[in-house]
Design a protein around this motif. Structure first.
Motif, PDB file in Angstrom:
ATOM      1  N   THR A   1       0.848  -1.193   0.000  1.00 28.58           N
ATOM      2  CA  THR A   1       0.000   0.000   0.000  1.00 28.58           C
ATOM      3  C   THR A   1       0.885   1.245   0.000  1.00 28.58           C
ATOM      4  N   ALA A   2       0.242   2.400  -0.066  1.00 29.49           N
ATOM      5  CA  ALA A   2       0.955   3.663   0.133  1.00 29.49           C
ATOM      6  C   ALA A   2       1.467   3.719   1.574  1.00 29.49           C
ATOM      7  N   VAL A   3       2.414   4.617   1.826  1.00 30.42           N
ATOM      8  CA  VAL A   3       2.980   4.750   3.168  1.00 30.42           C
ATOM      9  C   VAL A   3       1.951   5.367   4.105  1.00 30.42           C
ATOM     10  N   GLY A   4       1.860   4.808   5.298  1.00 26.93           N
ATOM     11  CA  GLY A   4       0.902   5.261   6.298  1.00 26.93           C
ATOM     12  C   GLY A   4       0.119   4.088   6.836  1.00 26.93           C
ATOM     13  N   ASP A   5       0.092   3.945   8.157  1.00 25.55           N
ATOM     14  CA  ASP A   5      -0.560   2.760   8.706  1.00 25.55           C
ATOM     15  C   ASP A   5      -2.057   2.746   8.439  1.00 25.55           C
ATOM     16  N   ARG A   6      -2.659   3.912   8.236  1.00 25.93           N
ATOM     17  CA  ARG A   6      -4.103   3.884   7.964  1.00 25.93           C
ATOM     18  C   ARG A   6      -4.395   3.327   6.576  1.00 25.93           C
ATOM     19  N   TYR A   7      -3.451   3.484   5.624  1.00 24.59           N
ATOM     20  CA  TYR A   7      -3.639   2.870   4.313  1.00 24.59           C
ATOM     21  C   TYR A   7      -3.471   1.355   4.407  1.00 24.59           C
ATOM     22  N   VAL A   8      -2.575   0.928   5.287  1.00 23.26           N
ATOM     23  CA  VAL A   8      -2.450  -0.501   5.555  1.00 23.26           C
ATOM     24  C   VAL A   8      -3.761  -1.043   6.104  1.00 23.26           C
ATOM     25  N   VAL A   9      -4.323  -0.341   7.076  1.00 20.32           N
ATOM     26  CA  VAL A   9      -5.570  -0.792   7.699  1.00 20.32           C
ATOM     27  C   VAL A   9      -6.715  -0.803   6.683  1.00 20.32           C
ATOM     28  N   GLU A  10      -6.789   0.220   5.832  1.00 18.88           N
ATOM     29  CA  GLU A  10      -7.847   0.259   4.818  1.00 18.88           C
ATOM     30  C   GLU A  10      -7.769  -0.960   3.903  1.00 18.88           C
ATOM     31  N   ARG A  11      -6.550  -1.336   3.499  1.00 20.89           N
ATOM     32  CA  ARG A  11      -6.403  -2.519   2.634  1.00 20.89           C
ATOM     33  C   ARG A  11      -6.741  -3.791   3.390  1.00 20.89           C
ATOM     34  N   MET A  12      -6.356  -3.854   4.658  1.00 19.23           N
ATOM     35  CA  MET A  12      -6.690  -5.016   5.472  1.00 19.23           C
ATOM     36  C   MET A  12      -8.198  -5.191   5.580  1.00 19.23           C
ATOM     37  N   ARG A  13      -8.895  -4.096   5.822  1.00 14.27           N
ATOM     38  CA  ARG A  13     -10.352  -4.167   5.965  1.00 14.27           C
ATOM     39  C   ARG A  13     -11.017  -4.527   4.645  1.00 14.27           C
ATOM     40  N   ALA A  14     -10.519  -3.955   3.548  1.00 21.94           N
ATOM     41  CA  ALA A  14     -11.123  -4.228   2.241  1.00 21.94           C
ATOM     42  C   ALA A  14     -10.913  -5.676   1.825  1.00 21.94           C
ATOM     43  N   GLY A  15      -9.737  -6.243   2.152  1.00 21.76           N
ATOM     44  CA  GLY A  15      -9.419  -7.599   1.726  1.00 21.76           C
ATOM     45  C   GLY A  15      -9.676  -8.670   2.767  1.00 21.76           C
ATOM     46  N   GLY A  16     -10.103  -8.268   3.968  1.00 28.27           N
ATOM     47  CA  GLY A  16     -10.360  -9.237   5.016  1.00 28.27           C
ATOM     48  C   GLY A  16      -9.097  -9.822   5.624  1.00 28.27           C
TER      49      GLY A  16
END
Length: 447
Positions: free
Chosen positions: A305-320
């Motif tokens: 993902t892009a840099v930033g833990d919230r972008y990590v979290v957004e991808r985690m939530r979107a992909g389960g």
């Protein structure tokens, strides 16, 4: 485009725009109006902070802005950032606020926001709040002004939640742990949690005075902790940052391990246990190529993902997915937390030591990193060095030189006025040359 918010809320030097008391009051009013969508009813917001001196100023200013729109404010005092995500959900709040500049020096500060689900706000929500801020906010009628109340047990509630993420039979008896709290938000909670689980704790960075947060200590400066691990004959070291949402580990020899090694360890353990959802780890473009290859060897994927833990979290939530993080030490375990949690990640590393009987040096050397070089170039307000034709030409030349041999990443920091020039390549002379040339071009463009 967002103008006020960066990759992790609003951040800057205290008493310089945008981090002024007046702006904090206006931001509080705007975000209060955004989350108080209807008149009447009970609306509440929790506010936590780290140990910076300016935290008092921003806590009061935000409280004034929020209560002016009818929000009731619950003040948590100094707590880690993940505690705010937890308390926002558990107290059924409409909004959570963390006053912190994370790993930045004491003169900086920042404001991070969490929605009612305990997760950081999306880019879209931040743009809508900026629009409200620009338009001006109508205050609530006098009878609807909110009130403020202090919550005294927030750090204890958080500590219990962190411990509950471990199996109930895990104890840390016999482990000697150097714990560096960066003179920050976890300076009381983290030593208490480790002691309650049975560890012998050698505490560092637990005497905040408002001006020494992250000063010569913490996850960005782990040298003192590394020396302490060796001097005390400790089994492992844990280095948190100022708001305790990231962690850097140190093995018994004093060697430092970044978030990539810790994520590799956790991903492998969870995959073997059948608890790694989607057989994937989510990390940013900054994570080492060696991590990606290591995961592939185990039949696992690295989702970038892009840099930033919230972008990590957004991808985690979107992909389960349930495990993600950053090389810098943000480790997100979404089965237990809504954001990066340094203390929780450190505890899971200690649990791996207990369960396997292996030393930290074995567990924290999961893969051989591809040589990686990062150089930061500071720029002044109003400058746009990446738009310079010589910089663009230097980037094109570097990409051509690295094609098929490595990768180049150029980005503007979302939390500091820095251009980050990073490259990976197993040919170290080529690596050094490309980074040096691009960084020199960027620096020339700032002169």
């Amino acid at each position: 485009m967002r103008k006020l918010f960066g990759t992790d809320g609003v951040r800057g030097t205290a008493n310089i725009h945008p981090m002024t008391a007046d702006m904090a009051l206006r931001i509080g009013a705007a975000v209060g109006r955004y989350f108080r969508r209807e008149a009447g009813g009970v609306h509440r917001v929790v506010i936590g902070k780290d140990t910076r001196l300016s935290g008092y100023m921003f806590e009061n200013a935000l409280t004034a802005g929020l209560t002016s729109t009818g929000m009731n404010v619950l003040l948590l005092g100094p707590v880690p950032t993940p505690a705010v995500g937890l308390m926002t959900r558990s107290m059924r709040a409409d909004l959570g606020v963390m006053i912190s500049a994370s790993h930045n020096p004491a003169e900086d500060n920042g404001i991070k926001f969490f929605g009612p689900d305990g997760f950081k706000l999306s880019d879209q929500a931040e743009m809508e709040i900026e629009a409200l801020l620009a338009a001006g906010v109508e205050p609530a009628q006098a009878q609807h002004i909110g009130h403020a109340k202090r919550i005294d047990d927030a750090r204890f509630r958080y500590g219990e939640r962190v411990k509950s993420s471990l199996p109930r039979d895990i104890r840390l008896d016999g482990l000697k742990v150097v714990l560096d709290c960066a003179n920050g938000a976890a300076h009381r909670t983290a030593p208490e949690v480790l002691w309650e689980l049975g560890a012998e704790v050698v505490p560092l960075g637990v005497s905040p005075n408002g001006r020494n947060i992250n000063l010569g200590c913490g996850s960005t400066q782990p040298q003192t902790a590394a020396e302490a691990v060796v001097a005390h004959g400790a089994d492992v070291g844990i280095c948190l940052d100022g708001d305790a949402d990231r962690v850097i580990m140190i093995d018994e020899t004093g060697s430092v391990a970044d978030g990539d090694q810790l994520m590799a360890l956790l991903a492998g353990r969870w995959a073997k246990a059948g608890t790694l959802t989607g057989n994937a780890l989510v990390a940013t473009v900054m994570s080492n190529l060696g991590l990606e290859r290591h995961l592939a060897d185990q039949g696992l994927r690295l989702e970038r993902t892009a840099v930033g833990d919230r972008y990590v979290v957004e991808r985690m939530r979107a992909g389960g997915f349930n495990l993600g993080g950053e090389q810098s030490g943000h480790i997100v375990m979404s089965d237990h937390a809504t954001t990066g949690d340094g203390l929780m990640a450190g505890l899971h590393m200690l649990a791996a030591m207990v369960e396997t009987g292996k030393p930290a040096s074995d567990l924290l050397t999961q893969f051989t990193p591809v040589p990686q070089l990062l150089q930061n170039v500071r720029f002044a307000a109003g400058q746009t060095p990446l738009d310079s034709p010589p910089v663009q030409a230097a980037i094109r030349d570097a990409e051509a030189a690295l094609e098929g041999k490595g990768r180049l990443l150029i980005r503007k920091s979302g939390t500091e006025p820095l251009i980050r020039v990073m490259a990976e390549c197993e040919n170290e002379p080529l690596l050094n040359a490309t980074v040096t040339e691009v960084a020199a071009a960027v620096e020339a463009a700032t002169s």
